[in-house]
Design an enzyme around this catalytic site. Structure first.
Site, mmCIF file in Angstrom:
data_model
loop_
_atom_site.group_PDB
_atom_site.id
_atom_site.type_symbol
_atom_site.label_atom_id
_atom_site.label_comp_id
_atom_site.label_asym_id
_atom_site.label_seq_id
_atom_site.Cartn_x
_atom_site.Cartn_y
_atom_site.Cartn_z
ATOM 1 C CE1 TYR A 48 -2.863 -3.269 0.949
ATOM 2 C CE2 TYR A 48 -1.860 -3.129 3.123
ATOM 3 C CZ TYR A 48 -2.621 -3.818 2.190
ATOM 4 O OH TYR A 48 -3.140 -5.050 2.508
ATOM 5 C CG HIS A 49 3.913 1.856 1.369
ATOM 6 N ND1 HIS A 49 4.821 1.030 2.018
ATOM 7 C CD2 HIS A 49 2.957 2.158 2.278
ATOM 8 C CE1 HIS A 49 4.427 0.849 3.274
ATOM 9 N NE2 HIS A 49 3.295 1.526 3.452
#
Length: 556
Positions: free
Chosen positions: A493-494
Site C-alpha cells: 500500500y505505498h
C-alpha cells in the site's frame, strides 16, 4: 461562482496538513474538497478495527491490470449454451486464464489512507532524501526535510535532535504488549541487532514500531490536523464531492469543476489549486484536465493543454510477500466468529479499550518490525519486515479459521516502474493501474534473498516453536521461492511517483511542486516522490504537506 484563495483537492495525509497550515493566516480563505465522507465511522478510530473496514465505503477497492510477471489464475464466466447432435441444449460453465491482478486499496474519507492504514510511524532512510537532492531536487535532502518531520511530530517516547514535540501528529509507543511480538524481536535479535527507534540515527535492526496514535486511538491526518481547526471561519470543507477536472484560463489554473449528489458546480481559486489526491488521484485528475501525454489524451478524446509526458508514469510501489502461521493461542487475533478464542476474548478487550485505553484493540496488528539487508554487500537496508499478530492472506479478504501470526517481507527500493492511466474521461471510472511488478530481474533476486532472511528469523527460537506454516516453501529452492512470489506477492500500500518532482523531461513538478507548463497549480502528495522511500509513506506524505505549506506562503 464561489471563490477561495486556495482550493485543496483531496483531504488525505497531505491535504489535511495544508488545510491546517494555510488557514493559520486569518486573511487566507481555503477550501478543502474530499471525495469520501467525514471520518465519523468508529471503526476508523479503534486501531485494530481497520482490518474490518471492507464494505464500509471508506476505501477505493481498486485492482491492478493483470500483472504479466504474476502467475496465471483461472477465472469463471457465466454458463455457455451448447447443443448436441439431437438438438438438445445444455448449459456448461466457462472459464479462462489470465495473469493475476493485484489489489490497490486507498482511503476514501477525510484523512485519506491515514484513516485506514496500519498507523506505523516510519520516515524512511536518510539516504532516500539525500538521493532526491542528488537527482537535482534542491531543498529535499534529509537535512532539509528533517525540520518538517519534527514540526509535524509530537513524540511521546523520544526527545532528541531527530524528533519533535508539540506538533499535531502524535507518535506513541504501542499500548498492547503481545508475547508473540516479543518472540519475534527475541528471535530477530539473535540474527540482527536490536533497534528501539527506526527513525533514529540508524534504521537497521529489529524492534517494535512506534504508532500514530493518541490515548490508544488512531491519530490520522484528519484527527491531527483537520478536526481541531475545522470550525475556522476561513476554512470550507466539502465532503462526498468529486472533482471532475481543473479548468484553465489560458495556462492559468482558475477553477475546479465538481460533482456532488449528481449536481455540477465550479469553485474558483484566486491564488492556487493544489492537488492532494495521491499517486492515483492526482495524475488522473491532471489527465482529465488536459495535462499529460498528448497522444494518450487524444485516445481518450481529451484536448491536450500541456503535453507533459511524465503524468501517470514512474509508478513505484512496495511489493510484499507474507508468510502465515497457524497458532491456536489466546494472545493472537482472528476473525469474529471464526476464532472462538478471539470471539470470547473480544468483549474483555473492548472494555480495556474503553476504560484503560490499552489492550488488543489498540494494536496496529503489524506490531513488530525490522529493516534488514538482503545480503551483506548492501550499504543500507533494502528489506522491511512487518510482524502481524494475526493471520493475513489476500489483504485479509480471505477469512481464515482460528488464530495465528504473519510476517510481511517488503522490497524497499524496487527497480520496476509502472503507470496509472485514466480508462476514460469519466471521473467515476476506476483508473488503469499497472505497477509492472517483478519486471526487473534484480527485484526478483532481492525478494528471494529477502524471503530467506525473513525465514531465518521465523526459524529461530522462540518463533521456531510454531511450525504450522500455511504455505511452506523449500528455503533451499530458489525457483520455488520465485514461484511463490509470482503466486502470492502483492502491494503493501505505498504507491508513489506518478507526478514526480525533477528537472528531466519526465518530471511533472519542479522542486517547489509547481506543475510544469501552467500557473497556479501544484501537486502535494506522495505522487511527487521521484523515488520510493525505504519505509512506510504516511509520515513522509505529511512532511511533504508541511514543507509545501511553507513554499506556498513564501511564494506570495
Amino acid at each position: 461562482m464561489t471563490k477561495f484563495d486556495y482550493i485543496i483537492v483531496g483531504g488525505g495525509s497531505a491535504g489535511c496538513v495544508l488545510a491546517n497550515r494555510l488557514t493559520e493566516d486569518k486573511a487566507t480563505n481555503v477550501c478543502l474538497i474530499e471525495t469520501g465522507p467525514k471520518d465519523k465511522n468508529p471503526l476508523i478510530h479503534i486501531p485494530a478495527m481497520y482490518a474490518f473496514l471492507r464494505g464500509a465505503n471508506l476505501i477505493y477497492e481498486y485492482d491492478t491490470v493483470p500483472q504479466k510477471n504474476f502467475s496465471d489464475v483461472t477465472l469463471a464466466e457465466g454458463p455457455a449454451k451448447i447443443s448436441d447432435t439431437f438438438g438438445r441444449t445444455y448449459s456448461v460453465p466457462q472459464s479462462y486464464e489470465e495473469k493475476r491482478k493485484g489489489y490497490q486499496p486507498r482511503g476514501k474519507v477525510l484523512g485519506g489512507s491515514s484513516s485506514v492504514n496500519g498507523m506505523l510511524y516510519v520516515r524512511g532512510h536518510k539516504w532516500d532524501y539525500d538521493h532526491w537532492a542528488e537527482l537535482g531536487n534542491e531543498g529535499w535532502s534529509f537535512k532539509d526535510v528533517l525540520p518538517y518531520f519534527k514540526k509535524s511530530e509530537n513524540n511521546e517516547v523520544f526527545s532528541d535532535d531527530l524528533h519533535g514535540q508539540g506538533g499535531p501528529l502524535n507518535v506513541a509507543a504501542q499500548r498492547h504488549d503481545n508475547p508473540f511480538t516479543r518472540f519475534f524481536v527475541e528471535a530477530g535479535s539473535k540474527v540482527h541487532k536490536l533497534n528501539d527507534d527506526f527513525n533514529g540515527d540508524d534504521q537497521e535492526g529489529v524492534g517494535i514500531y512506534q504508532v500514530t496514535q493518541k490515548n490508544g486511538l488512531r491519530c490520522s491526518s484528519a484527527v491531527a490536523y483537520l478536526n481541531p481547526i475545522k470550525d475556522r471561519e476561513n476554512l470550507t470543507i466539502f465532503t462526498d464531492t468529486i472533482v471532475e477536472k481543473v479548468e484553465f484560463e489560458k495556462l492559468r489554473a482558475k477553477s475546479v469543476k465538481c460533482i456532488s449528489k449528481d449536481k455540477y458546480f465550479s469553485l474558483e481559486a484566486n491564488k492556487e489549486i493544489i492537488l492532494c489526491g495521491g499517486a492515483y488521484g492526482s495524475p488522473t485528475l491532471l489527465m482529465r484536465s488536459g495535462i499529460g501525454d498528448k497522444d494518450f489524451l487524444a485516445s481518450r478524446h481529451i484536448e491536450c493543454l500541456v503535453d507533459l509526458k511524465g503524468v501517470g508514469e514512474n509508478l513505484q510501489d512496495h511489493l510484499d510477500y507474507i508468510t502465515t502461521h497457524r497458532v491456536d493461542d489466546w494472545e493472537l487475533l482472528g476473525s469474529f466468529f471464526k476464532s472462538l478464542k478471539f470471539t470470547f476474548r473480544a468483549p474483555i478487550e473492548f472494555m480495556k479499550l474503553i476504560f484503560q485505553r490499552n489492550g488488543m484493540f489498540t494494536s496496529p496488528l503489524a506490531e513488530g518490525g525490522a529493516f534488514i539487508k538482503s545480503s551483506k554487500d548492501k550499504e543500507i537496508p533494502d528489506i522491511q519486515l512487518h510482524f502481524v499478530v494475526a493471520m493475513v492472506e489476500d489483504h485479509g479478504r480471505q477469512d481464515l479459521w482460528g488464530n495465528g501470526f504473519s510476517c510481511h517481507m517488503c522490497l524497499l527500493r524496487p527497480e520496476s516502474r509502472g503507470t496509472v492511466k485514466i480508462a476514460s474521461k469519466d471521473p467515476f471510472e476506476d483508473p488503469l493501474i499497472d505497477p509492472n511488478y517483478l519486471s526487473v530481474q534484480s527485484d526478483i533476486d532481492t525478494m528471494v534473498d529477502g524471503y530467506k532472511r525473513m525465514m531465518e528469523i521465523m526459524n529461530t527460537e522462540p518463533l521456531s516453536n510454531y511450525k504450522n506454516i500455511r504455505n511452506p516453501i523449500d528455503i533451499n529452492n530458489d525457483q520455488a521461492i520465485v514461484n511463490a512470489l509470482r503466486e502470492r506477492s502483492d502491494t503493501i500500500y505505498h504507491p508513489v511517483g506518478t507526478c514526480k518532482m525533477g528537472n528531466d523531461e519526465m518530471a511533472v513538478v519542479d522542486s517547489e511542486l509547481r506543475v510544469k507548463g501552467v500557473e497556479n497549480l501544484r501537486v502535494v502528495d506522495a505522487s511527487i516522490m521521484p523515488t520510493l522511500v525505504g519505509g512506510n509513506t504516511n509520515a513522509p506524505s505529511m512532511m511533504i504537506g508541511e514543507k509545501a505549506a511553507d513554499m506556498i506562503r513564501n511564494s506570495k
